[in-house]
Design a protein around this motif. Structure first.
Motif, PDB file in Angstrom:
ATOM      1  N   ALA A  64       0.842  -1.204   0.000  1.00 30.86           N
ATOM      2  CA  ALA A  64       0.000   0.000   0.000  1.00 30.86           C
ATOM      3  C   ALA A  64       0.876   1.253   0.000  1.00 30.86           C
ATOM      4  O   ALA A  64       0.621   2.201  -0.746  1.00 30.86           O
ATOM      5  CB  ALA A  64      -0.916   0.000   1.222  1.00 30.86           C
ATOM      6  N   ARG A  65       1.914   1.248   0.825  1.00 24.44           N
ATOM      7  CA  ARG A  65       2.791   2.413   0.947  1.00 24.44           C
ATOM      8  C   ARG A  65       3.551   2.687  -0.355  1.00 24.44           C
ATOM      9  O   ARG A  65       3.585   3.815  -0.846  1.00 24.44           O
ATOM     10  CB  ARG A  65       3.770   2.184   2.107  1.00 24.44           C
ATOM     11  N   GLU A  66       4.127   1.638  -0.929  1.00 23.62           N
ATOM     12  CA  GLU A  66       4.931   1.807  -2.150  1.00 23.62           C
ATOM     13  C   GLU A  66       4.062   2.185  -3.354  1.00 23.62           C
ATOM     14  O   GLU A  66       4.447   3.037  -4.152  1.00 23.62           O
ATOM     15  CB  GLU A  66       5.739   0.538  -2.443  1.00 23.62           C
ATOM     16  N   ILE A  67       2.888   1.560  -3.477  1.00 19.56           N
ATOM     17  CA  ILE A  67       1.982   1.877  -4.588  1.00 19.56           C
ATOM     18  C   ILE A  67       1.496   3.327  -4.468  1.00 19.56           C
ATOM     19  O   ILE A  67       1.476   4.080  -5.441  1.00 19.56           O
ATOM     20  CB  ILE A  67       0.782   0.895  -4.628  1.00 19.56           C
ATOM     21  N   SER A  68       1.114   3.722  -3.256  1.00 14.24           N
ATOM     22  CA  SER A  68       0.630   5.098  -3.036  1.00 14.24           C
ATOM     23  C   SER A  68       1.735   6.114  -3.321  1.00 14.24           C
ATOM     24  O   SER A  68       1.479   7.172  -3.903  1.00 14.24           O
ATOM     25  CB  SER A  68       0.128   5.265  -1.607  1.00 14.24           C
ATOM     26  N   LYS A  69       2.945   5.792  -2.917  1.00 15.41           N
ATOM     27  CA  LYS A  69       4.078   6.694  -3.159  1.00 15.41           C
ATOM     28  C   LYS A  69       4.312   6.845  -4.665  1.00 15.41           C
ATOM     29  O   LYS A  69       4.492   7.946  -5.169  1.00 15.41           O
ATOM     30  CB  LYS A  69       5.340   6.117  -2.500  1.00 15.41           C
ATOM     31  N   PHE A  70       4.252   5.724  -5.376  1.00 15.52           N
ATOM     32  CA  PHE A  70       4.485   5.767  -6.819  1.00 15.52           C
ATOM     33  C   PHE A  70       3.351   6.493  -7.541  1.00 15.52           C
ATOM     34  O   PHE A  70       3.577   7.210  -8.518  1.00 15.52           O
ATOM     35  CB  PHE A  70       4.664   4.359  -7.395  1.00 15.52           C
ATOM     36  N   ALA A  71       2.123   6.303  -7.072  1.00 11.85           N
ATOM     37  CA  ALA A  71       0.953   6.922  -7.712  1.00 11.85           C
ATOM     38  C   ALA A  71       1.010   8.450  -7.665  1.00 11.85           C
ATOM     39  O   ALA A  71       0.373   9.121  -8.473  1.00 11.85           O
ATOM     40  CB  ALA A  71      -0.332   6.420  -7.069  1.00 11.85           C
ATOM     41  N   LYS A  72       1.794   9.005  -6.744  1.00 10.12           N
ATOM     42  CA  LYS A  72       1.935  10.468  -6.682  1.00 10.12           C
ATOM     43  C   LYS A  72       2.641  11.008  -7.923  1.00 10.12           C
ATOM     44  O   LYS A  72       2.388  12.119  -8.353  1.00 10.12           O
ATOM     45  CB  LYS A  72       2.708  10.872  -5.421  1.00 10.12           C
ATOM     46  N   THR A  73       3.533  10.187  -8.501  1.00  9.54           N
ATOM     47  CA  THR A  73       4.241  10.606  -9.719  1.00  9.54           C
ATOM     48  C   THR A  73       3.597  10.024 -10.976  1.00  9.54           C
ATOM     49  O   THR A  73       3.887  10.467 -12.075  1.00  9.54           O
ATOM     50  CB  THR A  73       5.724  10.162  -9.665  1.00  9.54           C
ATOM     51  N   ALA A  74       2.733   9.021 -10.800  1.00 11.59           N
ATOM     52  CA  ALA A  74       2.043   8.391 -11.936  1.00 11.59           C
ATOM     53  C   ALA A  74       0.573   8.213 -11.573  1.00 11.59           C
ATOM     54  O   ALA A  74       0.136   7.128 -11.179  1.00 11.59           O
ATOM     55  CB  ALA A  74       2.692   7.042 -12.256  1.00 11.59           C
ATOM     56  N   PRO A  75      -0.220   9.293 -11.684  1.00  9.55           N
ATOM     57  CA  PRO A  75      -1.618   9.246 -11.233  1.00  9.55           C
ATOM     58  C   PRO A  75      -2.510   8.240 -11.966  1.00  9.55           C
ATOM     59  O   PRO A  75      -3.603   7.934 -11.506  1.00  9.55           O
ATOM     60  CB  PRO A  75      -2.119  10.671 -11.460  1.00  9.55           C
ATOM     61  N   LYS A  76      -2.038   7.700 -13.083  1.00  5.97           N
ATOM     62  CA  LYS A  76      -2.837   6.704 -13.818  1.00  5.97           C
ATOM     63  C   LYS A  76      -2.899   5.372 -13.058  1.00  5.97           C
ATOM     64  O   LYS A  76      -3.814   4.579 -13.259  1.00  5.97           O
ATOM     65  CB  LYS A  76      -2.244   6.451 -15.209  1.00  5.97           C
ATOM     66  N   LEU A  77      -1.918   5.148 -12.186  1.00  3.26           N
ATOM     67  CA  LEU A  77      -1.915   3.920 -11.383  1.00  3.26           C
ATOM     68  C   LEU A  77      -3.012   4.035 -10.325  1.00  3.26           C
ATOM     69  O   LEU A  77      -3.048   4.980  -9.552  1.00  3.26           O
ATOM     70  CB  LEU A  77      -0.548   3.740 -10.708  1.00  3.26           C
ATOM     71  N   GLU A  78      -3.916   3.050 -10.325  1.00  5.83           N
ATOM     72  CA  GLU A  78      -5.080   3.138  -9.446  1.00  5.83           C
ATOM     73  C   GLU A  78      -5.185   1.901  -8.561  1.00  5.83           C
ATOM     74  O   GLU A  78      -5.133   0.771  -9.037  1.00  5.83           O
ATOM     75  CB  GLU A  78      -6.333   3.259 -10.319  1.00  5.83           C
ATOM     76  N   ILE A  79      -5.316   2.147  -7.263  1.00  8.07           N
ATOM     77  CA  ILE A  79      -5.510   1.036  -6.324  1.00  8.07           C
ATOM     78  C   ILE A  79      -6.980   0.615  -6.386  1.00  8.07           C
ATOM     79  O   ILE A  79      -7.874   1.450  -6.308  1.00  8.07           O
ATOM     80  CB  ILE A  79      -5.137   1.457  -4.886  1.00  8.07           C
ATOM     81  N   LYS A  80      -7.212  -0.678  -6.512  1.00 11.20           N
ATOM     82  CA  LYS A  80      -8.585  -1.198  -6.547  1.00 11.20           C
ATOM     83  C   LYS A  80      -9.039  -1.613  -5.151  1.00 11.20           C
ATOM     84  O   LYS A  80     -10.137  -1.305  -4.719  1.00 11.20           O
ATOM     85  CB  LYS A  80      -8.663  -2.412  -7.478  1.00 11.20           C
ATOM     86  N   GLY A  81      -8.198  -2.360  -4.463  1.00 11.73           N
ATOM     87  CA  GLY A  81      -8.517  -2.869  -3.130  1.00 11.73           C
ATOM     88  C   GLY A  81      -7.434  -3.829  -2.713  1.00 11.73           C
ATOM     89  O   GLY A  81      -6.487  -4.073  -3.463  1.00 11.73           O
TER      90      GLY A  81
END
Length: 197
Positions: free
Chosen positions: A92-109
């Motif tokens: 969760a932490r790494e995906i959220s951190k990366f999504a800040k620079t790549a907003p197309k990456l979306e967490i589903k659940g």
């Protein structure tokens, strides 16, 4: 029949990956550039996290009878699975951190230690510090009182040493005037008496 046999190794691979996992997160990677996807894979690998793209049907088969079965509702559209066997909050932490620079990456659940969370829940978990950070904070909180106690004891020892030396030196000085004054006081009336006679 042959189709099912071809799919079995993939289902087994997913089953093995999620077995004993602390955390499993599903993400939608649509819209990521090749460079972003490569950077994401590298970041996750360095954090000890497994990231792989599988067909939803394969994940659905692998999830049956496991905690991950709660993720069935998120198996729509392109899905990648992010797995950590060591740190429950790391994906969760790494995906959220990366999504800040790549907003197309979306967490589903995801599933964290057996409990299912939606995208908002996973985002909240992303704010929890890593195990290493928590251990460092805990160690720091233990060391702080010990360090303060040692500092106070050292100061008391220094003051105690100076405090003991000072009274010992002062005591003879205070006694000496008393001893000298007493004979002088006794002698003076005797001289006056002698003079008067």
């Amino acid at each position: 029949m042959a189709k099912v046999e071809l799919k079995k190794p993939i289902v087994d691979e997913i089953s093995e990956a999620i077995k004993d996992a602390q955390s499993v997160v599903l993400v939608d990677y649509r819209g990521l550039t090749v460079a972003e996807d490569t950077a994401l894979r590298k970041q996750l690998r360095e954090a000890g996290i497994n990231y792989k793209v599988y067909k939803n049907k394969m994940m659905e088969f692998a999830f049956k009878g496991t905690d991950c079965e709660q993720l069935q509702e998120y198996l729509e559209g392109p899905s990648a699975i992010v797995i950590s066997k060591d740190d429950a909050t790391a994906p969760a932490r790494e995906i959220s951190k990366f999504a800040k620079t790549a907003p197309k990456l979306e967490i589903k659940g995801g599933i964290v230690e057996g409990t299912a969370y939606d995208a908002k829940g996973i985002a909240a978990i992303a704010n929890i510090p890593s195990r290493e950070e928590l251990l460092a904070k805990l160690l720091g909180s233990w060391q702080s009182p010990i360090t303060n106690f040692a500092r106070v004891m050292n100061q008391l020892a220094e003051k105690g040493g100076a405090g003991e030396a000072a009274p010992a030196e002062a005591a003879p000085a205070e006694e000496a005037p008393v001893v000298e004054e007493a004979p002088a006081a006794e002698t003076a009336p005797a001289e006056e008496t002698a003079t008067e006679e």
